[in-house]
Every structure is written in structure tokens, then in C-alpha cells.
Design a protein around this motif. Sequence first.
Motif, PDB file in Angstrom:
ATOM      1  N   GLU A 292       8.713  11.181 -18.559  1.00 15.24           N
ATOM      2  CA  GLU A 292      10.089  11.699 -18.575  1.00 15.24           C
ATOM      3  C   GLU A 292      11.047  10.682 -17.980  1.00 15.24           C
ATOM      4  O   GLU A 292      12.131  10.451 -18.515  1.00 15.24           O
ATOM      5  CB  GLU A 292      10.130  13.019 -17.802  1.00 15.24           C
ATOM      6  N   ARG A 293      10.654  10.035 -16.883  1.00 11.18           N
ATOM      7  CA  ARG A 293      11.521   9.027 -16.253  1.00 11.18           C
ATOM      8  C   ARG A 293      11.728   7.829 -17.170  1.00 11.18           C
ATOM      9  O   ARG A 293      12.833   7.298 -17.274  1.00 11.18           O
ATOM     10  CB  ARG A 293      10.916   8.585 -14.925  1.00 11.18           C
ATOM     11  N   LEU A 294      10.660   7.390 -17.831  1.00 12.35           N
ATOM     12  CA  LEU A 294      10.793   6.256 -18.744  1.00 12.35           C
ATOM     13  C   LEU A 294      11.693   6.596 -19.924  1.00 12.35           C
ATOM     14  O   LEU A 294      12.531   5.786 -20.341  1.00 12.35           O
ATOM     15  CB  LEU A 294       9.419   5.801 -19.249  1.00 12.35           C
TER      16      LEU A 294
ATOM     17  N   ARG B 206      14.120   8.783 -19.932  1.00 10.95           N
ATOM     18  CA  ARG B 206      15.486   8.872 -19.421  1.00 10.95           C
ATOM     19  C   ARG B 206      16.081   7.478 -19.226  1.00 10.95           C
ATOM     20  O   ARG B 206      17.225   7.221 -19.602  1.00 10.95           O
ATOM     21  CB  ARG B 206      15.506   9.649 -18.106  1.00 10.95           C
ATOM     22  N   ARG B 207      15.302   6.555 -18.648  1.00  9.19           N
ATOM     23  CA  ARG B 207      15.792   5.185 -18.454  1.00  9.19           C
ATOM     24  C   ARG B 207      16.063   4.516 -19.797  1.00  9.19           C
ATOM     25  O   ARG B 207      17.041   3.786 -19.946  1.00  9.19           O
ATOM     26  CB  ARG B 207      14.774   4.374 -17.656  1.00  9.19           C
ATOM     27  N   HIS B 208      15.213   4.759 -20.783  1.00  8.48           N
ATOM     28  CA  HIS B 208      15.425   4.190 -22.113  1.00  8.48           C
ATOM     29  C   HIS B 208      16.710   4.729 -22.729  1.00  8.48           C
ATOM     30  O   HIS B 208      17.503   3.973 -23.285  1.00  8.48           O
ATOM     31  CB  HIS B 208      14.235   4.507 -23.017  1.00  8.48           C
ATOM     32  N   ASP B 209      16.905   6.040 -22.635  1.00 15.49           N
ATOM     33  CA  ASP B 209      18.127   6.640 -23.182  1.00 15.49           C
ATOM     34  C   ASP B 209      19.373   6.080 -22.506  1.00 15.49           C
ATOM     35  O   ASP B 209      20.384   5.816 -23.168  1.00 15.49           O
ATOM     36  CB  ASP B 209      18.091   8.163 -23.030  1.00 15.49           C
ATOM     37  N   GLU B 210      19.327   5.865 -21.193  1.00 13.24           N
ATOM     38  CA  GLU B 210      20.465   5.285 -20.479  1.00 13.24           C
ATOM     39  C   GLU B 210      20.724   3.856 -20.936  1.00 13.24           C
ATOM     40  O   GLU B 210      21.874   3.451 -21.108  1.00 13.24           O
ATOM     41  CB  GLU B 210      20.224   5.330 -18.974  1.00 13.24           C
ATOM     42  N   ALA B 211      19.673   3.091 -21.142  1.00 12.41           N
ATOM     43  CA  ALA B 211      19.824   1.704 -21.590  1.00 12.41           C
ATOM     44  C   ALA B 211      20.427   1.655 -22.993  1.00 12.41           C
ATOM     45  O   ALA B 211      21.312   0.839 -23.270  1.00 12.41           O
ATOM     46  CB  ALA B 211      18.483   0.986 -21.569  1.00 12.41           C
ATOM     47  N   VAL B 212      19.979   2.528 -23.885  1.00  9.55           N
ATOM     48  CA  VAL B 212      20.520   2.572 -25.242  1.00  9.55           C
ATOM     49  C   VAL B 212      21.987   2.988 -25.197  1.00  9.55           C
ATOM     50  O   VAL B 212      22.820   2.425 -25.913  1.00  9.55           O
ATOM     51  CB  VAL B 212      19.690   3.529 -26.122  1.00  9.55           C
TER      52      VAL B 212
ATOM     53  N   ALA C 285       0.826  -1.205   0.000  1.00  6.24           N
ATOM     54  CA  ALA C 285       0.000   0.000   0.000  1.00  6.24           C
ATOM     55  C   ALA C 285       0.860   1.254   0.000  1.00  6.24           C
ATOM     56  O   ALA C 285       0.561   2.226  -0.706  1.00  6.24           O
ATOM     57  CB  ALA C 285      -0.927  -0.001   1.213  1.00  6.24           C
ATOM     58  N   ARG C 286       1.938   1.254   0.770  1.00  9.60           N
ATOM     59  CA  ARG C 286       2.842   2.413   0.803  1.00  9.60           C
ATOM     60  C   ARG C 286       3.474   2.630  -0.567  1.00  9.60           C
ATOM     61  O   ARG C 286       3.524   3.753  -1.072  1.00  9.60           O
ATOM     62  CB  ARG C 286       3.915   2.215   1.863  1.00  9.60           C
ATOM     63  N   ASP C 287       3.959   1.568  -1.188  1.00  8.04           N
ATOM     64  CA  ASP C 287       4.565   1.693  -2.513  1.00  8.04           C
ATOM     65  C   ASP C 287       3.556   2.188  -3.541  1.00  8.04           C
ATOM     66  O   ASP C 287       3.899   2.972  -4.428  1.00  8.04           O
ATOM     67  CB  ASP C 287       5.151   0.349  -2.963  1.00  8.04           C
ATOM     68  N   GLU C 288       2.336   1.734  -3.437  1.00  9.49           N
ATOM     69  CA  GLU C 288       1.287   2.171  -4.361  1.00  9.49           C
ATOM     70  C   GLU C 288       1.015   3.663  -4.202  1.00  9.49           C
ATOM     71  O   GLU C 288       0.851   4.384  -5.180  1.00  9.49           O
ATOM     72  CB  GLU C 288       0.017   1.365  -4.117  1.00  9.49           C
ATOM     73  N   ARG C 289       0.978   4.144  -2.960  1.00  6.93           N
ATOM     74  CA  ARG C 289       0.766   5.577  -2.740  1.00  6.93           C
ATOM     75  C   ARG C 289       1.905   6.387  -3.325  1.00  6.93           C
ATOM     76  O   ARG C 289       1.688   7.431  -3.937  1.00  6.93           O
ATOM     77  CB  ARG C 289       0.633   5.871  -1.245  1.00  6.93           C
ATOM     78  N   VAL C 290       3.135   5.922  -3.157  1.00  7.80           N
ATOM     79  CA  VAL C 290       4.294   6.633  -3.708  1.00  7.80           C
ATOM     80  C   VAL C 290       4.224   6.643  -5.226  1.00  7.80           C
ATOM     81  O   VAL C 290       4.463   7.651  -5.871  1.00  7.80           O
ATOM     82  CB  VAL C 290       5.608   5.994  -3.212  1.00  7.80           C
ATOM     83  N   ARG C 291       3.861   5.500  -5.825  1.00  6.22           N
ATOM     84  CA  ARG C 291       3.810   5.401  -7.282  1.00  6.22           C
ATOM     85  C   ARG C 291       2.733   6.315  -7.857  1.00  6.22           C
ATOM     86  O   ARG C 291       2.941   6.977  -8.866  1.00  6.22           O
ATOM     87  CB  ARG C 291       3.531   3.947  -7.701  1.00  6.22           C
ATOM     88  N   ARG C 292       1.590   6.380  -7.222  1.00 12.52           N
ATOM     89  CA  ARG C 292       0.495   7.206  -7.733  1.00 12.52           C
ATOM     90  C   ARG C 292       0.749   8.692  -7.550  1.00 12.52           C
ATOM     91  O   ARG C 292       0.047   9.515  -8.124  1.00 12.52           O
ATOM     92  CB  ARG C 292      -0.807   6.821  -7.047  1.00 12.52           C
ATOM     93  N   HIS C 293       1.744   9.055  -6.783  1.00 15.19           N
ATOM     94  CA  HIS C 293       2.044  10.461  -6.541  1.00 15.19           C
ATOM     95  C   HIS C 293       2.573  11.144  -7.800  1.00 15.19           C
ATOM     96  O   HIS C 293       2.438  12.353  -7.948  1.00 15.19           O
ATOM     97  CB  HIS C 293       3.050  10.587  -5.391  1.00 15.19           C
ATOM     98  N   TYR C 294       3.169  10.386  -8.720  1.00 14.00           N
ATOM     99  CA  TYR C 294       3.706  10.964  -9.948  1.00 14.00           C
ATOM    100  C   TYR C 294       2.576  11.258 -10.921  1.00 14.00           C
ATOM    101  O   TYR C 294       1.635  10.504 -11.045  1.00 14.00           O
ATOM    102  CB  TYR C 294       4.681  10.002 -10.611  1.00 14.00           C
ATOM    103  N   ASP C 295       2.721  12.357 -11.658  1.00 14.95           N
ATOM    104  CA  ASP C 295       1.748  12.587 -12.719  1.00 14.95           C
ATOM    105  C   ASP C 295       2.283  11.979 -14.019  1.00 14.95           C
ATOM    106  O   ASP C 295       3.413  11.503 -14.081  1.00 14.95           O
ATOM    107  CB  ASP C 295       1.427  14.077 -12.875  1.00 14.95           C
ATOM    108  N   ALA C 296       1.470  11.964 -15.043  1.00 17.95           N
ATOM    109  CA  ALA C 296       1.811  11.272 -16.285  1.00 17.95           C
ATOM    110  C   ALA C 296       3.074  11.849 -16.936  1.00 17.95           C
ATOM    111  O   ALA C 296       3.896  11.099 -17.464  1.00 17.95           O
ATOM    112  CB  ALA C 296       0.640  11.343 -17.261  1.00 17.95           C
ATOM    113  N   ALA C 297       3.254  13.147 -16.884  1.00 12.53           N
ATOM    114  CA  ALA C 297       4.421  13.765 -17.509  1.00 12.53           C
ATOM    115  C   ALA C 297       5.711  13.327 -16.810  1.00 12.53           C
ATOM    116  O   ALA C 297       6.726  13.060 -17.470  1.00 12.53           O
ATOM    117  CB  ALA C 297       4.300  15.283 -17.483  1.00 12.53           C
TER     118      ALA C 297
END
Length: 63
Positions: free
Chosen positions: A39-41, A43-49, A23-35
Motif C-alpha cells: 500500500e505504501r509503495l 501510494r508513493r508511486h501515485d504521488e510521483a506520477v 539493527a534498529r532500522d531493520e527491526r522497524v522495517r520488518r515490523h510492516y507486513d506485506a500488505a
Amino acid sequence: MRVWKWIGLAGVLAGVATGAAVARDERVRRHYDAAEIRERLHRRHDEAVAREVAPPDGPHLGG
């Protein structure tokens, strides 16, 4: 018979602790908005490439 009661109680407490952590992790995850998530995804993709393209460090074991 007492041992089984303690084992059962330990199982229930483990389940409650796991549920609280989820439940705590879910609350933290939902705190982010779509933008922010997008942006995080990106950035992670660019780092992986960049890791795939970059030559490996250290001595080469060519044969």
C-alpha cells in the motif's frame, strides 16, 4: 602511541553505533507486513506520477 589508541577506540565505538542504528532500522522495517508495504509503495508511486503530470508552479520562463 596513545593517540592511535584513542583513534582506534573512536573507530570501534563508531562501528558499534552504526551497527546499532542499522539493527534498529531493520527491526522497524520488518515490523510492516506485506500488505502495508504494498500500500505504501502504491501510494508513493501515485504521488510521483501526480508530480510528473501536474504543471510546475510559478512563472514560466518561455522564450
